[in-house]
Design an enzyme around this catalytic site. Structure first.
Site, short mmCIF file in Angstrom:
data_model
loop_
_atom_site.label_atom_id
_atom_site.label_comp_id
_atom_site.label_asym_id
_atom_site.label_seq_id
_atom_site.Cartn_x
_atom_site.Cartn_y
_atom_site.Cartn_z
N GLU A 1 -7.21 2.58 -4.49
CA GLU A 1 -7.28 1.77 -5.85
C GLU A 1 -8.68 2.03 -6.17
O GLU A 1 -9.01 2.21 -7.35
CB GLU A 1 -6.91 0.50 -6.04
N HIS B 1 2.15 -9.76 -5.09
CA HIS B 1 3.01 -8.59 -5.96
C HIS B 1 3.19 -9.25 -7.25
O HIS B 1 3.92 -8.75 -8.02
CB HIS B 1 4.03 -7.60 -5.42
#
Lengths: 329, 338
Positions: free
Chosen positions: A62, A131
């Site tokens: 990321e 998440h």
């Protein structure tokens, strides 16, 4: 221009496709966005339409991905980064906060970072604490980032198109429960302006200010409340930074009662800012009741469905909160 | 693994010291870095400059030798110790000085200071205050060159400390898998602030890390402008011709402390003296004189002329208007075209 009913997810894909057709400098990069079609299926067939160069699959990196987008944006490209879950932006925060947000200002204004970062946020999928977060306040707190949270399929398309046009970094936080919801969406590439709050419903008794999935929950609550004789307005904030307080102030003055609803934990959340702005302004004099916030509990999002539901505002919680607000003297 | 070929033997006659023009440019560049930094060190010591700065005195050959391999249309990313890179890519000394003196005419209008000099006109995408922050950015700028069908190269400068950051590993991997036109130049000056490379890495050389990404890693004497240039030229050619990135480890040393708070408790006076004896400017001057490319008078004149340029830069910058708080709020975002 004609409207069709399509999903939020299809609306996003359509926006990306139209932007890529119109401008060869637009490209997409992220994890599993190619042949896989995206973790939530958003990129879908774009890989087959535009190829591997422009729908660019990346390793699980990321920080590297966002940094590469920043670098590409500095020299004339218009990258759209997809971060698979907004929680993973934590891996990329240096590039988002210290680089993308600051480059235009800090380097004197010659350079800018026309980058879009899309990421799904929110709970409701049983994916637990890493998440499911709603981290919009992190980004909204950083000068130099624009932050939008589309609540409808039309705005999912329109805000994304505006984000791609924008010469600054824009964080687009999509709610994962909305991906499969449908609504009327213009076929043409119609922009939703960034920095304009939207009156989703007019009402005279109270106003509910909401973001993301809380907008549709507030509208459903409004229907239940209507049956009980309570007529609420619903404001969809749409853009968290820069924040347009205009319609919020207007509705606060008109109704005298304000409920602020967010999914994220209450403590130091985005609605604390809205509350403070209302309290600092002259709208305060028009209020018949204290400003009320309904927000997520200050806990990590849990796994078990009954626990998860109890942590974030549901429709009945909004109904009850409005009823409480109406009982204020 | 690490390439240990002596670049000087591999490229006879192509060194910067081989002809008068490149020798002159190289000396001018190295003196500009040295004298600019000595000047700001002195301004700081006298209380005429505020903030902090990171000096690269002793590392001049690394920045100037490496950037000699670049074209005007190529790009760089730089670091907190970046004055040399900016000068090597062609930055204007007055605008640099004005930035450090907090002036409106500075490269960042006084908003960035020493750690954030950027210059779009010379392809300088910015010095960076975050260790390894520029490495993914360099990979992205290189990706853009490839996607735009341009043959520009991005040279990415960073220190030994940056190679222990995740950003380094993620970005070098991206550059490797996509075969991007980028040259990673690690200036290994032996310390990340106070922590030595012997303690911070379990491999012997930074260049060894290239093997993990399947790209060439080359270790070079960073105080030798010729060696730096030749190694970087080869890496730049490789990048430009579509053969992907290279990791160049420039072995060098900063004479001064990390920043203004450094008391040099982590290294010995002897070590500093040992490296001062390897002064990259003196080495290069002696070499060009020995080769008969320039005379002693020539090299002394270059130093004197550069000293005058720095003096002029200070004078011009000092008289420039102070940076303006009135424009702060309107400068956070670039205006959206209607």
């Amino acid at each position: 221009m004609s409207n069709r009913i399509i999903t939020y997810s299809e609306a996003i894909r359509e926006a990306i496709g139209q932007a890529m057709e119109a401008d060869p400098s637009v490209f997409m990069l992220g994890e599993d966005i190619g042949i896989y079609g995206g973790a939530f299926g958003v990129s879908g067939d774009l890989y087959h339409r535009f190829g591997a160069e422009r729908i660019r699959d990346t390793p699980i990196s990321e920080l590297g991905i966002v940094g590469a987008a920043v670098g590409a944006a500095l020299v004339g490209m218009k990258p759209i980064v997809e971060i698979q879950f907004s929680d993973f932006t934590a891996q990329a925060m240096d590039q988002i906060v210290n680089q993308a947000a600051k480059i235009h200002f800090m380097l004197g204004g010659e350079l800018s970072v026309p980058m879009v970062l899309r990421a799904p946020l929110g709970s409701g999928t049983g994916a637990a604490a890493q998440h499911s977060q709603s981290l919009e306040a992190w980004f909204a707190h950083v000068p130099g980032l624009k932050v939008v949270m589309p609540a409808t399929a039309q705005d999912a398309k329109g805000l994304l198109l505006s984000a791609i046009d924008d010469p600054n970094p824009v964080i687009v936080l999509e709610h994962k429960l909305l991906y499969k919801t449908s609504g009327p969406v213009t076929e043409d590439a119609v922009r939703t302006p960034i920095g304009v709050s939207h009156v989703a419903k007019h009402g005279k008794d109270a106003v509910v200010v909401a973001t993301g999935v809380m907008v549709s929950r507030a509208l459903e609550a409004a229907a239940i409340l209507a049956e009980k004789g309570i007529d609420i307005a619903v404001i969809d904030v749409r853009t968290l930074s820069p924040l347009d307080m205009g319609p919020i102030e207007d509705a606060a003055r008109a109704t005298g009662r304000v409920l602020l609803v967010q999914e994220a934990p209450k403590h130091v959340g985005f609605m604390a800012e809205v509350s403070a702005r209302l309290a600092e302004g002259r709208s305060l004099y028009y209020l018949d009741a204290p400003i009320k916030r309904l927000a997520g509990l200050d806990v990590p999002i849990p796994y078990a469905p009954q626990l998860e539901r109890s942590v974030v505002p549901q429709i009945d919680n909004i109904v009850s909160a409005v009823e409480d607000l109406m009982r204020e003297p | 693994m690490t390439n240990t070929i002596d670049p000087l033997l591999a490229h006879p006659g192509q060194e910067l010291s081989a002809n008068a023009e490149t020798a002159r440019t190289t000396l001018q560049g190295m003196w500009a870095v040295r004298l600019f930094e000595e000047a700001v060190d002195s301004l700081f010591a006298r209380g005429l400059m505020h903030g902090t700065m990171h000096l690269s005195i002793g590392q001049e050959a690394s920045a100037i030798g490496a950037s000699a391999a670049l074209r005007a249309t190529d790009f760089i990313t730089s670091t907190h110790r970046g004055h040399g890179h900016c000068i090597g890519k062609g930055a204007d000394l007055t605008r640099m000085m004005a930035e450090l003196l907090a002036k409106q005419t500075g490269y960042c209008r006084g908003r960035g200071g020493s750690m954030h000099i950027a210059d779009a006109a010379t392809g300088n995408l910015g010095a960076n205050g975050i260790v390894a922050g520029g490495i993914p950015i360099a990979a992205g700028a290189a990706l853009a060159q490839k996607m735009q069908g341009k043959d520009n190269v991005v040279m990415c400068f960073f220190g030994d400390g940056a190679t222990n950051e995740g950003a380094f590993h993620e970005a070098v991997n991206l550059a490797a898998i996509w075969q991007l036109p980028v040259v990673f130049v690690c200036e290994n000056n032996k310390y990340g602030m106070s922590f030595s490379t012997e303690k911070s890495m379990h491999v012997e050389h930074v260049a060894d890390r290239a093997a993990a990404y399947g790209i060439p890693g080359v270790r070079v004497e960073g105080n030798d402008a010729d060696a730096m240039y030749l190694v970087c030229q080869e890496a730049v050619d490789r990048a430009r011709s579509g053969n992907g990135p290279t990791l160049v480890e420039s072995v060098t040393y900063r004479w001064k402390g990390h920043s203004k708070s450094d008391k040099n408790l982590y290294r010995t006076k002897e070590e500093i003296e040992e490296w001062r004896a390897k002064d990259p400017i003196v080495q290069f001057e002696n070499k060009v004189i020995e080769r008969g490319v320039l005379t002693r008078e020539d090299v002394d004149a270059i130093a004197a002329i550069t000293r005058d340029k720095i003096r002029v830069a200070i004078q011009e910058a000092t008289t420039a208007p102070d940076s303006d708080p009135a424009e702060l709020l309107s400068s956070v975002f670039r205006a959206v075209q209607a």
